[in-house]
Write a protein that holds these residues in place. Structure first.
Motif, short mmCIF file in Angstrom:
data_model
loop_
_atom_site.label_atom_id
_atom_site.label_comp_id
_atom_site.label_asym_id
_atom_site.label_seq_id
_atom_site.Cartn_x
_atom_site.Cartn_y
_atom_site.Cartn_z
N TRP A 217 1.05 -0.88 0.06
CA TRP A 217 -0.16 0.14 0.20
C TRP A 217 1.00 1.04 0.02
CZ3 TRP A 217 -0.78 3.84 3.92
CH2 TRP A 217 -1.96 4.83 3.71
N TRP A 218 1.35 1.20 0.92
CA TRP A 218 2.37 2.64 0.70
C TRP A 218 3.80 2.71 -0.26
CZ3 TRP A 218 2.32 7.25 3.08
CH2 TRP A 218 3.34 7.44 3.35
N HIS A 219 3.43 1.75 -1.01
CA HIS A 219 4.77 1.64 -2.31
C HIS A 219 3.94 1.62 -3.01
CE1 HIS A 219 7.54 0.21 -4.63
NE2 HIS A 219 6.97 -0.40 -6.03
N ASP B 237 4.37 9.08 -0.89
CA ASP B 237 5.13 10.80 -1.24
C ASP B 237 6.35 10.32 -1.62
OD1 ASP B 237 5.26 12.63 -2.95
OD2 ASP B 237 5.27 13.84 -0.41
N HIS B 238 7.40 9.23 -2.95
CA HIS B 238 8.21 8.27 -3.01
C HIS B 238 8.53 8.20 -4.42
CE1 HIS B 238 7.68 4.53 -1.89
NE2 HIS B 238 7.21 4.57 -0.98
N ASN B 239 9.91 8.19 -4.96
CA ASN B 239 9.85 7.33 -6.37
C ASN B 239 9.68 6.75 -6.12
OD1 ASN B 239 11.36 10.17 -6.78
ND2 ASN B 239 13.54 9.66 -6.07
N MET B 240 8.78 6.06 -7.51
CA MET B 240 8.33 4.83 -7.48
C MET B 240 9.82 3.99 -7.54
SD MET B 240 5.43 4.23 -6.55
CE MET B 240 4.78 3.12 -7.49
N SER B 241 10.18 2.32 -7.74
CA SER B 241 10.70 1.62 -8.38
C SER B 241 10.80 1.99 -9.39
CB SER B 241 10.00 0.07 -8.26
OG SER B 241 9.88 -0.12 -7.11
N GLY B 242 12.38 2.22 -10.18
CA GLY B 242 12.64 2.30 -11.96
C GLY B 242 12.36 0.39 -12.92
#
Lengths: 53, 175
Positions: B39-41, B45-50
């Motif tokens: 859920w937090w992924h 409010d952070h960069n998503m996995s590239g």
């Protein structure tokens, strides 16, 4: 301390009381699963679509 | 393992009330953190996995050279300076011991930044904002970036890569 020798000990009890075995399984199972997971991840990475083969 | 030896036959005994409570709390917490992680992924409010793909050093170099040839506007201390258009694929090549090209980006525009190394592993540390990534040989790591603050940034290698590691400093300009 009456009749302790007569108590029926289940296989679950023997298994859960074996802390050495639990420790080994706790490390070995995750060691194996993470190796497999890592191999699956590496194998699933595709080649760059920017390169036309 | 308990401090005191447990009497044989404990498996057949019913659970104590307190044990039920603590087991329930542990189980509910396991469920909660299992749900919170994905859920937090997504909503955090952070960069998503590239995105990343395999690529050889030779192919990545070829793409970087083509990119430089297309958008080069000058040189800066022997390193080509490029001004790519917004929404384009931009490339940053790590090699012992330099980053090239110098990227000149427009604040508020979005780019697909391709990172890789053509020799050993390098760390991409954008300073002074302290954003850190990896340039991994054999992999094209793609980050979708939108620079927001104008300025001149340094790209420091923070993964020890050999004798010239300390001098491996690149430049990123946001205008």
């Amino acid at each position: 301390m009456d009749n302790e020798g007569d108590v029926k000990v289940s296989y679950w009890e023997v298994f859960l009381d074996d802390v050495g075995l639990l420790f080994f399984l706790g490390a070995a199972i995750y060691f194996a699963l993470y190796i497999v997971w890592g191999a699956m991840e590496i194998a699933s990475v595709s080649y760059s679509p920017l390169i036309v083969k | 393992m308990s401090i005191q030896a447990i009497k044989p036959g404990w498996w057949q005994k019913p659970l104590d009330g307190q044990e039920k409570i603590w087991l329930s709390i542990a189980f509910v917490w396991c469920l909660a953190i299992t749900i919170i992680m994905p859920w937090w992924h997504v909503v955090g409010d952070h960069n998503m996995s590239g995105e990343y793909h395999k690529i050889t050093g030779g192919d990545f170099s070829m793409l970087t050279d083509q990119f430089i040839e297309k958008y080069q506007v000058g040189m800066d201390e022997g390193i080509p300076v490029v001004v790519p258009p917004a929404n384009s694929d931009i490339f940053l090549r790590g090699a012992q011991w330099e980053w090239d090209p110098v990227l000149k980006l427009k604040a508020g525009s979005t780019y697909r930044l391709h990172l890789s190394s053509i020799d050993v592993n390098h760390g991409v540390s954008i300073q002074p904002v302290n954003m850190n990534f990896q340039a991994v040989p054999g992999y094209d790591s793609i980050l979708t970036i939108t620079p927001t603050t104008k300025g001149e940034y340094r790209i420091i290698c923070n993964e020890f890569c050999g004798a010239g590691h300390h001098a491996m400093i690149g430049k990123l300009i946001v205008e």
